[in-house]
Scaffold this motif. Structure first.
Motif, PDB file in Angstrom:
ATOM      1  N   GLU A   1      -2.015   7.729   0.232  1.00 43.13           N
ATOM      2  CA  GLU A   1      -2.685   8.006  -1.036  1.00 43.13           C
ATOM      3  C   GLU A   1      -4.088   8.556  -0.830  1.00 43.13           C
ATOM      4  OE1 GLU A   1      -3.988   5.141  -4.593  1.00 43.13           O
ATOM      5  OE2 GLU A   1      -1.801   5.303  -4.385  1.00 43.13           O
TER       6      GLU A   1
ATOM      7  N   SER B   1       4.117  11.339  -0.215  1.00 47.17           N
ATOM      8  CA  SER B   1       2.899  12.024   0.200  1.00 47.17           C
ATOM      9  C   SER B   1       2.229  12.741  -0.963  1.00 47.17           C
ATOM     10  CB  SER B   1       3.223  13.027   1.320  1.00 47.17           C
ATOM     11  OG  SER B   1       4.198  13.956   0.897  1.00 47.17           O
ATOM     12  N   GLY B   2       2.695  12.464  -2.203  1.00 44.28           N
ATOM     13  CA  GLY B   2       2.073  13.026  -3.390  1.00 44.28           C
ATOM     14  C   GLY B   2       2.603  14.404  -3.744  1.00 44.28           C
TER      15      GLY B   2
ATOM     16  N   LEU C   1      -4.075   8.801 -11.423  1.00 43.97           N
ATOM     17  CA  LEU C   1      -4.017   7.349 -11.225  1.00 43.97           C
ATOM     18  C   LEU C   1      -4.943   6.617 -12.190  1.00 43.97           C
ATOM     19  CD1 LEU C   1      -3.911   7.277  -7.333  1.00 43.97           C
ATOM     20  CD2 LEU C   1      -2.080   6.534  -8.863  1.00 43.97           C
TER      21      LEU C   1
ATOM     22  N   ARG D   1       0.500   3.846  -8.733  1.00 44.94           N
ATOM     23  CA  ARG D   1       0.362   4.201  -7.318  1.00 44.94           C
ATOM     24  C   ARG D   1       0.956   5.594  -7.114  1.00 44.94           C
ATOM     25  NH1 ARG D   1       2.390  -0.452  -3.777  1.00 44.94           N
ATOM     26  NH2 ARG D   1       0.240  -1.156  -3.986  1.00 44.94           N
ATOM     27  N   MET D   2       0.569   6.241  -6.048  1.00 46.57           N
ATOM     28  CA  MET D   2       1.172   7.523  -5.686  1.00 46.57           C
ATOM     29  C   MET D   2       2.491   7.274  -4.961  1.00 46.57           C
ATOM     30  SD  MET D   2      -0.488  10.610  -3.404  1.00 46.57           S
ATOM     31  CE  MET D   2       0.096   9.936  -1.819  1.00 46.57           C
ATOM     32  N   SER D   3       3.446   8.177  -5.143  1.00 44.91           N
ATOM     33  CA  SER D   3       4.732   8.087  -4.443  1.00 44.91           C
ATOM     34  C   SER D   3       4.748   9.046  -3.266  1.00 44.91           C
ATOM     35  CB  SER D   3       5.880   8.442  -5.386  1.00 44.91           C
ATOM     36  OG  SER D   3       7.120   8.442  -4.694  1.00 44.91           O
TER      37      SER D   3
ATOM     38  N   ARG E   1       0.823  -1.205   0.000  1.00 50.10           N
ATOM     39  CA  ARG E   1       0.000   0.000   0.000  1.00 50.10           C
ATOM     40  C   ARG E   1       0.860   1.260   0.000  1.00 50.10           C
ATOM     41  NH1 ARG E   1      -0.747  -2.529   4.701  1.00 50.10           N
ATOM     42  NH2 ARG E   1      -0.205  -0.655   5.883  1.00 50.10           N
ATOM     43  N   ASN E   2       0.204   2.365  -0.267  1.00 49.12           N
ATOM     44  CA  ASN E   2       0.673   3.683   0.142  1.00 49.12           C
ATOM     45  C   ASN E   2      -0.442   4.252   1.007  1.00 49.12           C
ATOM     46  OD1 ASN E   2       1.335   6.361   0.566  1.00 49.12           O
ATOM     47  ND2 ASN E   2       2.124   6.684  -1.490  1.00 49.12           N
TER      48      ASN E   2
ATOM     49  N   CYS F   1       2.555  10.544  -9.128  1.00 45.65           N
ATOM     50  CA  CYS F   1       2.164   9.142  -9.224  1.00 45.65           C
ATOM     51  C   CYS F   1       3.108   8.454 -10.209  1.00 45.65           C
ATOM     52  CB  CYS F   1       0.728   9.010  -9.712  1.00 45.65           C
ATOM     53  SG  CYS F   1      -0.482   9.826  -8.631  1.00 45.65           S
TER      54      CYS F   1
ATOM     55  N   ILE G   1      -5.291  13.963  -8.129  1.00 43.05           N
ATOM     56  CA  ILE G   1      -4.405  12.798  -8.025  1.00 43.05           C
ATOM     57  C   ILE G   1      -5.141  11.537  -8.464  1.00 43.05           C
ATOM     58  CG2 ILE G   1      -3.076  11.355  -6.423  1.00 43.05           C
ATOM     59  CD1 ILE G   1      -2.576  13.905  -4.770  1.00 43.05           C
TER      60      ILE G   1
ATOM     61  N   VAL H   1      -5.433  12.251  -1.947  1.00 39.25           N
ATOM     62  CA  VAL H   1      -6.512  12.399  -2.926  1.00 39.25           C
ATOM     63  C   VAL H   1      -7.615  13.291  -2.365  1.00 39.25           C
ATOM     64  CG1 VAL H   1      -8.369  11.162  -4.110  1.00 39.25           C
ATOM     65  CG2 VAL H   1      -6.037  10.258  -4.168  1.00 39.25           C
TER      66      VAL H   1
END
Length: 282
Positions: free
Chosen positions: A205, A236-237, A219, A232-234, A201-202, A240, A215, A209
């Protein structure tokens, strides 16, 4: 003599928030790789430290002691003329400032023939700075001080996309509904590592969002592209990433996104496998 250093983008393939300390720092468990796109820093000895910033993402980047590259020089107790060519967007979840600081530390140590500061001192610059001194596949735990080198990064074709919005890290952590989440399901089976990553997970994410719904649009667009194995988001955004099945799918995806959203930042890249910090020039 000058030293030129490369500060690569950091990509959190996974980011699990496993707790929070009494001092407010969050505990993380993350699998990280570094990309072959990033910022470039040129260092020259000088009587006093001076920072110049150029590049496509230079707007708004501070040139005083607020910038981590200046703080890195102060930590070492040296002075230099620093030229930062900024290719990575700021506040983007790909470690731009932290990677700049780590690369600057490495380059200044080379320039002045001095050792790196202690890990504790490096950590004082920011939780991601010790991580950004590493290369290859790295597991980061704790608040960023527990680092495990896991060998070369797996070969992969990556796409990174940022919708040009900044998501302040404190805002995302504050919006996180649960801060006691399971750690990664370790160990990873290297024969099906993409599938393994997909099962992780992240945890940041969803709150990111909520702060910036665009965001989710990024995705969705990545996941709809032919050949996308995982999106996936990297960090804390708001950046992605997508793991694509081959170079053709990678290039097609970047072209599609740049056509559909020319205002977004979109790049194709690969994961670094070796030490590509610096080179000397005269």
């Amino acid at each position: 003599m000058t030293v030129e250093v490369f500060a690569p983008a950091k990509i959190n393939l996974t980011l699990h928030v496993t707790g929070q300390r009494s001092d407010g720092y969050h505990l993380l468990d993350s699998l990280v790789v570094f990309a072959d796109v990033g910022d470039r820093i040129t260092l020259t000895k000088a009587a006093e430290t001076r920072l110049e910033v150029s590049g496509p993402c230079a707007a708004g980047v501070p040139t005083d002691a607020r910038n981590l590259v200046v703080k890195a020089a102060q930590l070492l107790g040296v002075t230099a003329h620093i030229h930062l060519h900024k290719n990575l967007p700021a506040a983007a979840g790909i470690g731009g400032g932290s990677s700049d600081a780590a690369a600057t530390l490495s380059g200044l140590c080379q320039l002045y023939c001095v050792p790196l500061p202690t890990p504790e001192a490096v950590l004082s610059l920011g939780a991601d700075v010790p991580l950004c001194l590493k290369r290859g596949l790295v597991r980061m735990e704790g608040i960023g001080e527990q680092l495990s080198a896991l060998g070369p990064s797996p070969g992969m074709h990556l796409v990174m996309v940022n919708p040009r919005v900044e998501v302040p890290t404190p805002t995302v952590f504050k919006a996180l509904s649960c801060k006691e989440n399971p750690a990664m399901n370790w160990p990873m089976n290297p024969t099906d590592w993409v599938l393994w990553v997909a099962k992780q997970r992240n945890d940041l994410e969803a709150p990111a969002v909520s702060a910036e719904p665009v965001i989710a649009d990024v995705l969705a667009m990545l996941r709809a592209q032919p050949g996308c194995q995982l999106a996936r988001m990297s960090g804390s955004g708001a950046t992605c990433f997508a793991i694509m099945e081959d170079a053709q799918a990678q290039q097609n995806t970047v072209a599609h996104i740049k056509t559909a959203h020319p205002e977004w930042w979109a790049v194709a890249c690969k994961a670094l496998t070796g030490d590509q910090f610096s080179r000397e020039t005269t």
